[in-house]
Design an enzyme around this catalytic site. Structure first.
Site, mmCIF file in Angstrom:
data_model
loop_
_atom_site.group_PDB
_atom_site.id
_atom_site.type_symbol
_atom_site.label_atom_id
_atom_site.label_comp_id
_atom_site.label_asym_id
_atom_site.label_seq_id
_atom_site.Cartn_x
_atom_site.Cartn_y
_atom_site.Cartn_z
ATOM 1 N N ARG A 96 7.496 5.328 7.266
ATOM 2 C CA ARG A 96 8.268 4.255 6.503
ATOM 3 C C ARG A 96 7.503 4.038 4.681
ATOM 4 O O ARG A 96 6.612 4.579 4.617
ATOM 5 C CB ARG A 96 8.052 2.894 6.873
ATOM 6 C CG ARG A 96 6.467 2.540 7.050
ATOM 7 C CD ARG A 96 6.759 0.251 6.666
ATOM 8 N NE ARG A 96 6.889 0.449 5.463
ATOM 9 C CZ ARG A 96 5.647 0.267 4.526
ATOM 10 N NH1 ARG A 96 4.685 0.814 4.864
ATOM 11 N NH2 ARG A 96 6.112 0.243 3.485
ATOM 12 N N ASP A 128 12.837 1.961 -3.566
ATOM 13 C CA ASP A 128 12.961 2.787 -2.680
ATOM 14 C C ASP A 128 14.192 4.115 -3.299
ATOM 15 O O ASP A 128 14.250 5.078 -3.288
ATOM 16 C CB ASP A 128 13.831 2.391 -1.018
ATOM 17 C CG ASP A 128 12.263 1.464 -0.527
ATOM 18 O OD1 ASP A 128 12.115 0.125 -0.913
ATOM 19 O OD2 ASP A 128 12.612 2.354 0.609
ATOM 20 N N LYS A 173 12.638 -3.486 -1.132
ATOM 21 C CA LYS A 173 12.764 -4.549 -0.664
ATOM 22 C C LYS A 173 13.609 -5.391 -0.269
ATOM 23 O O LYS A 173 12.661 -5.944 -1.341
ATOM 24 C CB LYS A 173 11.516 -4.659 0.471
ATOM 25 C CG LYS A 173 11.412 -5.436 1.859
ATOM 26 C CD LYS A 173 11.774 -4.989 3.146
ATOM 27 C CE LYS A 173 11.490 -3.763 3.192
ATOM 28 N NZ LYS A 173 12.457 -2.622 3.863
#
Ligand SMILES: CSC[C@H]1O[C@H](OP(=O)(O)O)[C@H](O)[C@@H]1O
Length: 357
Positions: A67, A251, A262
């Site tokens: 991840r 991200d 997040k």
């Protein structure tokens, strides 16, 4: 289902290993494999997943065994190299990998880099060239981590004169998400090594607890002075004046500087603004997506509600809202630290400039 083999990580003496790469390529006699440190098993078990095919890698990406945006880029690139080396259809592999998770732009970027290299390779050299491209991306990400830590050290010295930083971070952004020492946590690590880290406040980061499990794991291994907190407790730390700066990863950064990270990052940005605390994003330029114009255009991954309802004993049949990310508008971001330098203020113009340096 994909072919994943799990194996405990030990050093020659059988003890827990020291530095464990989040991802590495191996070429045993039976054929090349991608070895992943299974992040769903951390911190109490150090287990590696040995992926021999793309389906196994896609399964690992979807389950967050591997991840974090930069690392997903590496996984995508090595996944293409694995498909090519094992004679799988590269186009099919590219489609499966690029769509494994939607928000981190790095995943598709890594896939496209390796596919382009494969296609441009001389006859019968596609697999080798795709692997070389994955390795180049790996080295670039490691170098980016080092550069971001350097730029971050300079920025923190400006933002928090006198040192003794009390930094708050969310989710996990260290070596577990990178080809190097990470993004935001890489900056924190550099501050710690320089003797400037007074306290690292670690958000637990519900529902998958990347902070409580992974950032605490990395902070403990590095000997950092860290304290874990429930996500909901962050506000009282700001009220108490215990936070000098917030450092988070990303991200996907849109062309206007809107930043997907997040879930829980946006409320921290609002708290930081209200309490006049710098809110700093740390991300390599591979996380910047100039083709996405603004935050509304970023696809936010919606994950299974069971990740929330399984965390607490909710009544059977409870529905849950479980976005994996949220989006912080550029006006709430004090600065974005990239390997090319610091973006501040965050505007469409400054974003383009940092990409072109
Ligand atoms: C800097 S990459 C780390 C980034 O990725 C995390 O998401 P996930 O754990 O779902 O892969 C989180 O957004 C971190 O900031």
């Amino acid at each position: 289902m994909g072919d994943q083999n799990a194996r405990a990580v030990t050093d020659e003496a059988g003890g827990a290993s020291s530095a464990i790469p989040a991802l590495r390529w191996e070429e045993p006699p039976e054929g090349p494999v991608l070895v992943l440190l299974d992040q769903t098993r951390l911190p109490h078990e150090e287990v590696e997943l040995v992926c021999t095919d793309v389906q196994a890698l896609v399964q690992a990406i979807r389950s967050l065994a591997v991840r974090g945006a930069p690392l997903l880029g590496l996984a995508g690139a090595y996944g293409i190299a694995l498909a090519a080396a094992r004679g799988y259809d590269v186009n099919e592999a590219a489609d499966l990998l690029a769509h494994a998770r939607p928000t981190a732009v790095n995943l598709g970027y890594g896939v496209r880099r390796a596919v382009a290299a494969f296609r441009d390779a001389p006859p019968h050299q596609g697999a080798a060239v795709a692997l070389a491209e994955a390795r180049a991306l790996h080295a670039e990400d490691a170098a980016a981590s080092t550069a971001m830590a350097r730029h971050g050290a300079q920025l923190l010295a400006e933002l928090v004169p006198g040192g003794g930083y009390r930094l708050l971070t969310h989710c996990n952004t260290g070596a577990l998400v990178s080809g190097g020492e990470g993004t935001a946590l890489g900056v924190v690590l550099a501050a710690h090594r320089a003797g400037e880290l007074r306290r690292l406040w670690v958000d637990e980061t519900r529902p998958l607890l990347q902070g409580a499990r992974l950032t605490a794991y990395e902070a403990a291994r590095a000997g950092m002075p860290y304290t874990l907190l429930a996500d909901n407790a962050a506000g009282s730390l700001f009220t108490a004046g215990e936070v000098d700066a917030v450092l988070v990863g990303a991200d996907r950064i849109a062309a206007d500087g809107s930043t997907a990270n997040k879930v829980g990052s946006y409320p921290l940005a609002v708290l930081a603004r209200y309490h006049h605390v710098p809110f700093v994003v740390v991300a390599p330029t591979t996380t910047i997506d100039l083709a996405t114009p603004n935050g509304d255009a970023i696809e936010v991954e919606q994950r299974a509600g069971s990740e929330v309802t399984d965390l607490a004993p909710s009544p059977l049949g409870t529905q849950a809202y479980n976005p994996a990310f949220d989006v912080t508008p550029p006006e709430l971001i004090t600065a974005i630290i990239t390997e090319n330098g610091v973006v501040s203020p965050v505007t469409a113009e400054s974003i383009v400039t940092v990409c072109n340096r």
